[in-house]
Design a protein around this motif. Structure first.
Motif, short mmCIF file in Angstrom:
data_model
loop_
_atom_site.label_atom_id
_atom_site.label_comp_id
_atom_site.label_asym_id
_atom_site.label_seq_id
_atom_site.Cartn_x
_atom_site.Cartn_y
_atom_site.Cartn_z
N MET A 146 0.81 -1.22 0.00
CA MET A 146 0.00 0.00 0.00
C MET A 146 0.84 1.26 0.00
O MET A 146 0.43 2.30 -0.53
N GLU A 147 2.03 1.22 0.61
CA GLU A 147 2.83 2.44 0.79
C GLU A 147 3.16 3.15 -0.52
O GLU A 147 2.94 4.37 -0.63
N PRO A 148 3.70 2.47 -1.56
CA PRO A 148 3.98 3.21 -2.80
C PRO A 148 2.73 3.74 -3.48
O PRO A 148 2.76 4.82 -4.09
N LEU A 149 1.62 3.02 -3.36
CA LEU A 149 0.37 3.50 -3.95
C LEU A 149 -0.11 4.77 -3.25
O LEU A 149 -0.53 5.74 -3.90
N LEU A 150 -0.05 4.77 -1.92
CA LEU A 150 -0.49 5.94 -1.16
C LEU A 150 0.43 7.14 -1.40
O LEU A 150 -0.04 8.28 -1.52
N GLU A 151 1.73 6.89 -1.48
CA GLU A 151 2.68 7.98 -1.71
C GLU A 151 2.43 8.65 -3.05
O GLU A 151 2.38 9.89 -3.15
N GLN A 152 2.27 7.85 -4.11
CA GLN A 152 2.02 8.42 -5.43
C GLN A 152 0.67 9.13 -5.48
O GLN A 152 0.55 10.21 -6.08
N ALA A 153 -0.34 8.56 -4.83
CA ALA A 153 -1.67 9.19 -4.82
C ALA A 153 -1.64 10.53 -4.09
O ALA A 153 -2.30 11.49 -4.51
N CYS A 154 -0.89 10.61 -2.99
CA CYS A 154 -0.79 11.88 -2.25
C CYS A 154 -0.12 12.96 -3.10
O CYS A 154 -0.60 14.11 -3.14
N TRP A 155 0.96 12.60 -3.77
CA TRP A 155 1.65 13.57 -4.61
C TRP A 155 0.75 14.03 -5.77
O TRP A 155 0.76 15.22 -6.12
N ASP A 156 0.01 13.10 -6.36
CA ASP A 156 -0.91 13.48 -7.44
C ASP A 156 -1.98 14.44 -6.96
O ASP A 156 -2.30 15.43 -7.63
N THR A 157 -2.52 14.17 -5.77
CA THR A 157 -3.56 15.06 -5.22
C THR A 157 -2.99 16.44 -4.91
O THR A 157 -3.61 17.47 -5.24
N LEU A 158 -1.82 16.49 -4.27
CA LEU A 158 -1.21 17.78 -3.96
C LEU A 158 -0.86 18.55 -5.23
O LEU A 158 -0.99 19.78 -5.28
N TYR A 159 -0.42 17.84 -6.25
CA TYR A 159 -0.08 18.47 -7.52
C TYR A 159 -1.32 19.10 -8.16
O TYR A 159 -1.30 20.27 -8.59
N MET A 160 -2.40 18.34 -8.22
CA MET A 160 -3.64 18.84 -8.82
C MET A 160 -4.20 20.02 -8.03
O MET A 160 -4.54 21.07 -8.59
N VAL A 161 -4.29 19.86 -6.72
CA VAL A 161 -4.89 20.90 -5.88
C VAL A 161 -4.02 22.15 -5.85
O VAL A 161 -4.53 23.28 -5.90
N GLY A 162 -2.70 21.98 -5.77
CA GLY A 162 -1.81 23.13 -5.71
C GLY A 162 -1.90 24.02 -6.94
O GLY A 162 -2.08 25.24 -6.82
N TRP A 163 -1.78 23.43 -8.11
CA TRP A 163 -1.83 24.23 -9.33
C TRP A 163 -3.22 24.82 -9.57
O TRP A 163 -3.35 25.98 -9.98
N SER A 164 -4.25 24.04 -9.35
CA SER A 164 -5.60 24.56 -9.58
C SER A 164 -5.95 25.66 -8.58
O SER A 164 -6.63 26.63 -8.93
N ALA A 165 -5.47 25.55 -7.32
CA ALA A 165 -5.71 26.61 -6.34
C ALA A 165 -4.99 27.89 -6.74
O ALA A 165 -5.54 28.99 -6.61
N LEU A 166 -3.75 27.76 -7.22
CA LEU A 166 -3.01 28.94 -7.66
C LEU A 166 -3.72 29.63 -8.82
O LEU A 166 -3.87 30.87 -8.83
N ILE A 167 -4.18 28.85 -9.80
CA ILE A 167 -4.90 29.44 -10.94
C ILE A 167 -6.21 30.05 -10.49
O ILE A 167 -6.61 31.12 -10.97
N ALA A 168 -6.89 29.41 -9.54
CA ALA A 168 -8.16 29.94 -9.05
C ALA A 168 -7.98 31.29 -8.36
O ALA A 168 -8.79 32.21 -8.54
N VAL A 169 -6.91 31.43 -7.57
CA VAL A 169 -6.66 32.69 -6.88
C VAL A 169 -6.28 33.79 -7.88
O VAL A 169 -6.79 34.91 -7.80
N VAL A 170 -5.41 33.44 -8.82
CA VAL A 170 -4.99 34.43 -9.82
C VAL A 170 -6.16 34.88 -10.69
O VAL A 170 -6.27 36.05 -11.05
N GLY A 171 -7.04 33.96 -11.04
CA GLY A 171 -8.18 34.32 -11.88
C GLY A 171 -9.37 34.85 -11.11
O GLY A 171 -10.09 35.72 -11.59
N GLY A 172 -9.61 34.32 -9.91
CA GLY A 172 -10.80 34.70 -9.15
C GLY A 172 -10.66 36.01 -8.40
O GLY A 172 -11.65 36.73 -8.21
N LEU A 173 -9.44 36.37 -7.98
CA LEU A 173 -9.25 37.61 -7.23
C LEU A 173 -9.61 38.84 -8.04
O LEU A 173 -10.43 39.66 -7.59
#
Length: 263
Positions: A6-33
């Motif tokens: 489970m460990e490698p699956l969870l590690e990759q899934a966490c990085w994928d989630t942080l990657y998606m949320v981080g970039w989309s949050a940055l774009i949302a702030v830049v566009g929404g503000l």
């Protein structure tokens, strides 16, 4: 399934989630503000009052917010392929995540900026301040704690959206929970995924609340300079000049003001 599996699956899934949320949050702030600030400026009584522009932008924001995210992802498949060249994976999920979060954050920004004291805006206008000066020196600094809280709420919502994006091949913790926890009946892995999501959301909320409170306390300490700004503004046309405030007399000055006795 053992922990070593489970460990490698969870590690990759966490990085994928942080990657998606981080970039989309940055774009949302830049566009929404700027979009949220523009909604305030163009509203009735705003600095750039324009009812037509305000209604058009408001309707676009409302339509985008009313669309369920899973439908938005399907509707943007062609656009996503045009932008990133694929419709699966974390990179592809950023496009619908950002587009869905921009109007969401814009409405939160609009609500936050409307809470700014109108007297400060009038004071800057009376001193000849431009629209950009009002936005940069008054609206954004005064609403910064609320903007931080709004950004925290948006990030938490994006984490939930990213879990839904995982159901259509975007990867991340949502994809892991569905593929292993639901389809393969790996209940233990599913609950570990749920626990990770709960911890991540709690940490983000705690950090956001802490930053908002810190900025709010710092803002209260600057009340005096703002009052000086208001009291020291130039009088408008036809407005009588303010009389100079009476200076308070301290105890030492009272004693020195007593008549001197003549020997």
């Amino acid at each position: 399934m053992t922990w070593s599996d489970m460990e490698p699956l969870l590690e990759q899934a966490c990085w994928d989630t942080l990657y998606m949320v981080g970039w989309s949050a940055l774009i949302a702030v830049v566009g929404g503000l700027p979009l949220g600030v523009l909604l305030v400026l163009t509203d009735r009584g705003g600095v750039l009052q324009n009812v037509v522009v305000n209604k058009v932008i408001g309707q676009i924001v409302n339509i985008a917010r009313s669309m369920p995210f899973i439908i938005l992802m399907v509707a943007l498949i062609s656009f996503t392929r045009l932008i990133v060249g694929t419709t699966i994976g974390p990179e592809a999920a950023i496009v619908p995540l950002a587009i869905g979060a921009i109007p969401f954050y814009a409405r939160l920004v609009e609500t936050s900026v409307r809470e700014v004291d109108g007297g400060l805006v009038e004071a800057v206008q009376s001193m000849g301040g431009s629209t950009w000066t009002i936005v940069r020196k008054v609206l954004l600094p005064e609403s910064l704690p609320a903007l931080i809280s709004s950004a925290t709420t948006t990030i938490v919502a994006l984490i939930g959206y990213s879990a839904m994006a995982g159901t259509v091949g975007a990867g991340g913790l949502g994809d892991l929970a569905v593929r292993y926890g639901y389809q393969r009946f790996e209940t233990e892995l599913m609950w570990i995924t749920v626990a990770i999501l709960a911890v991540v959301i709690s940490v983000i909320q705690f950090v956001g609340d802490l930053a908002a409170r810190g900025l709010s306390h710092r803002g209260r300490s600057s009340v005096a300079p703002r009052l000086v700004l208001l009291r020291g503004r130039a009088p408008r046309a036809g407005e009588p000049a303010a009389a100079p405030a009476a200076r308070e007399t301290g105890p030492a000055e009272i004693e020195s003001a007593e008549p001197t006795k003549v020997p």
